[in-house]
Write a protein that holds these residues in place. Structure first.
Motif, mmCIF file in Angstrom:
data_model
loop_
_atom_site.group_PDB
_atom_site.id
_atom_site.type_symbol
_atom_site.label_atom_id
_atom_site.label_comp_id
_atom_site.label_asym_id
_atom_site.label_seq_id
_atom_site.Cartn_x
_atom_site.Cartn_y
_atom_site.Cartn_z
ATOM 1 N N LEU A 35 0.869 -1.174 0.000
ATOM 2 C CA LEU A 35 0.000 0.000 0.000
ATOM 3 C C LEU A 35 0.909 1.228 0.000
ATOM 4 O O LEU A 35 2.042 1.163 0.472
ATOM 5 C CB LEU A 35 -0.884 0.021 1.250
ATOM 6 N N THR A 36 0.382 2.338 -0.521
ATOM 7 C CA THR A 36 1.176 3.575 -0.487
ATOM 8 C C THR A 36 0.363 4.679 0.184
ATOM 9 O O THR A 36 -0.865 4.732 0.062
ATOM 10 C CB THR A 36 1.560 4.029 -1.917
ATOM 11 N N ALA A 37 1.064 5.564 0.880
ATOM 12 C CA ALA A 37 0.420 6.562 1.736
ATOM 13 C C ALA A 37 -0.493 7.514 0.961
ATOM 14 O O ALA A 37 -0.295 7.761 -0.226
ATOM 15 C CB ALA A 37 1.493 7.364 2.458
ATOM 16 N N ALA A 38 -1.499 8.030 1.654
ATOM 17 C CA ALA A 38 -2.403 9.045 1.080
ATOM 18 C C ALA A 38 -3.121 9.736 2.233
ATOM 19 O O ALA A 38 -3.003 9.309 3.388
ATOM 20 C CB ALA A 38 -3.419 8.377 0.163
ATOM 21 N N ASN A 39 -3.858 10.787 1.909
ATOM 22 C CA ASN A 39 -4.732 11.397 2.914
ATOM 23 C C ASN A 39 -6.059 10.675 2.868
ATOM 24 O O ASN A 39 -6.623 10.483 1.791
ATOM 25 C CB ASN A 39 -4.972 12.873 2.594
ATOM 26 N N VAL A 40 -6.553 10.261 4.034
ATOM 27 C CA VAL A 40 -7.834 9.533 4.078
ATOM 28 C C VAL A 40 -8.723 10.115 5.174
ATOM 29 O O VAL A 40 -8.269 10.880 6.026
ATOM 30 C CB VAL A 40 -7.635 8.013 4.307
ATOM 31 N N MET A 41 -9.986 9.721 5.124
ATOM 32 C CA MET A 41 -10.988 10.272 6.037
ATOM 33 C C MET A 41 -11.645 9.150 6.833
ATOM 34 O O MET A 41 -12.120 8.181 6.237
ATOM 35 C CB MET A 41 -12.045 10.955 5.166
ATOM 36 N N ALA A 42 -11.673 9.298 8.145
ATOM 37 C CA ALA A 42 -12.363 8.312 8.981
ATOM 38 C C ALA A 42 -13.866 8.566 8.906
ATOM 39 O O ALA A 42 -14.298 9.719 8.945
ATOM 40 C CB ALA A 42 -11.885 8.441 10.420
ATOM 41 N N THR A 43 -14.657 7.484 8.792
ATOM 42 C CA THR A 43 -16.113 7.662 8.662
ATOM 43 C C THR A 43 -16.879 7.137 9.860
ATOM 44 O O THR A 43 -17.995 7.546 10.130
ATOM 45 C CB THR A 43 -16.623 6.937 7.404
ATOM 46 N N ASP A 44 -16.344 6.164 10.550
ATOM 47 C CA ASP A 44 -16.931 5.694 11.807
ATOM 48 C C ASP A 44 -15.809 5.055 12.615
ATOM 49 O O ASP A 44 -14.672 4.940 12.133
ATOM 50 C CB ASP A 44 -18.115 4.728 11.580
ATOM 51 N N LEU A 45 -16.152 4.659 13.829
ATOM 52 C CA LEU A 45 -15.118 4.200 14.753
ATOM 53 C C LEU A 45 -14.263 3.052 14.206
ATOM 54 O O LEU A 45 -13.037 3.128 14.170
ATOM 55 C CB LEU A 45 -15.814 3.787 16.062
#
Ligand code: EPU
Length: 416
Positions: free
Chosen positions: A359-369
């Motif tokens: 896998l390679t790094a990126a900006n991601v968003m948490a959506t639930d716990l």
């Protein structure tokens, strides 16, 4: 808003102590409503959801005092048997106040929870069960208005297995007149922990941990001291993180007997765990094998571990099929995992995960716990710096996750 920065590619090594279980602590805090005497809880996790539950109880008149990991709750008088919308919308587990309030005060006004990120999550079983026990229930302007002079024991069969539904009815039945039998009850260890606490308070409950729970109602409950069980989902999350990074980690102070389904899947994936009393040690040497899985009520594979296992499968050697059977919308982490280079297709409630080399790094968003926990694991695997936004979801259910991971050698920090 806080974010987490993770530089992946470093195996986790060392020892970490597991905290008390969020999903046992939340119902047990509500059990304090059932008695005018103090309830002393130990091993209480320091989580935002626990804080929110204390605030909700405080609004009703329940005092609570914390010292280290102990919490003393005192519900000498309930001034206001109400759970307002503002609290319920931030934490659905607020619905757990309904049964205890009704049993103790003869009335309760609790906001109906709305749908949430992972699914519709109705509370019809909570309502039908209380009605079977003689409660009069009206729905008024988004609120459940419940009244009952004294609840009466009843036989109730749940349409589906519901964890908080079982807990709500079990708590309500402790103070009902006569015997209540709950069939098709949830068998989750957190239900058993709640029953143990209630029994220590003088309730008469048998069968918790099976699909038939029998409660003989009593006229009053007393204070007690109870230690919250260790968090099996936190344990599982760290086990998978260790497996994902090719590490060697010991989880201490946990309950290996509550983790059979997770340990079995890890063993199938080629990651062996050794158990010594309350410690699980996990070590990965070789390649990860792809394993398929369906979530199911306990003792099946927990839905709360689905996102984490999916993150692990993104770097396994072949294709895995992951099917979510509990919640209708619990695949939102898929899009985010794909941003890190994962190869996943979703068809209905099944994800087909094709293992990639990296896998390679990126900006991601948490959506639930739990989606957030899956992203943390993916970030620990990915090459480069992954930044996870909206980590307030994580703070609801994991105590100091970045400190615990840092102590294991992860390159992780919180960015405010
Ligand atoms: N359901 C109904 N009607 C009801 C109750 C439930 O249709 O009256 C359905 C739900 O919509 C869902 C299924 O039954 O499809 C099972 O839901 P359940 O009631 O068991 O979930 P819950 O009690 O609301 C608890 C945990 C969740 C965990 C689930 C399943 C607590 C506070 N929450 O939720 O934990 O995913 O059981 O194991 O115990 C988490 O910790 O991240 C989390 C979401």
């Amino acid at each position: 808003m806080d974010k987490l920065s993770i530089t992946g590619g470093f195996p986790l090594h060392g020892e970490v102590r597991v905290s008390g279980a969020k999903n046992a602590a939340l119902p047990i805090l509500c059990a304090a409503i059932l008695t005018p005497e103090p309830l002393v809880l130990k091993n209480v996790p320091k989580l935002n959801d626990v804080h929110t539950m204390r605030s909700l109880l405080a609004q009703m008149g329940v005092r609570s005092e914390a010292e280290d990991d102990a919490l003393t709750l005192s519900a000498a008088d309930i001034d206001w048997p109400l759970a307002p919308y503002e609290m319920v919308k931030t934490m659905r587990a607020s619905i757990l106040a309904l049964g205890p309030l009704l049993a103790r005060c003869g009335e309760a006004r609790v906001s109906l929870p709305g749908g949430c990120a992972i699914g519709l999550r109705p509370v019809d079983q909570h309502i039908k069960g209380l009605q079977a026990m003689g409660a009069e229930i009206d729905l008024d302007h988004g609120y459940i208005e419940a009244k009952a002079k004294r609840l009466s024991g009843a036989h109730f069969v749940f349409d589906m297995v519901t964890v908080t539904g079982t807990e709500n009815l079990m708590m309500a039945a402790t103070l009902a007149s006569g015997r209540t039998v709950l069939d098709n009850a949830a068998r989750e260890p957190e239900v058993v922990d709640l029953a143990d606490c209630l029994n220590a308070m003088g309730a008469v409950i048998s069968g918790a941990g099976t699909d038939r729970i029998v409660i003989e109602g009593v006229s009053r409950l007393s204070g007690a001291t109870h230690a919250i069980m260790p968090d099996r989902i936190e344990t599982g999350t760290f086990l998978v993180a260790a497996a994902a990074t090719g590490g060697d980690v010991a989880l201490t102070g946990t309950r290996p007997d509550t983790l059979d389904a997770v340990l079995d899947k890890l063993a199938e994936a080629g990651v062996a765990a050794t158990i010594d009393g309350s410690t699980i040690r996990i070590k990965r040497n070789g390649r990860l094998k792809s394993v398929s899985m369906r979530t199911a009520p306990y003792p099946g594979f927990p839905t709360d571990m689905q996102a984490q296992l999916m993150a692990l499968m993104t770097v396994a050697d072949d294709a895995a099929m992951i099917t979510e059977t509990i919640f209708e919308n619990r695949m939102m982490h898929v899009q985010e995992l794909k941003r890190l280079g994962a190869a996943i297709e979703v068809e209905g409630n099944t994800a087909i995960v094709r293992g990639a080399q990296k896998l390679t790094a990126a900006n991601v968003m948490a959506t639930d716990l739990r989606a957030s926990a899956g992203l943390v694991i993916a970030g620990l695997i990915a090459e480069g710096e992954t930044v996870i936004d909206r980590i307030y979801h994580l703070d609801r259910g994991y105590e100091r996750i970045e400190d615990k991971l840092s102590a294991l050698g992860a390159r992780i920090c919180r960015v405010s």
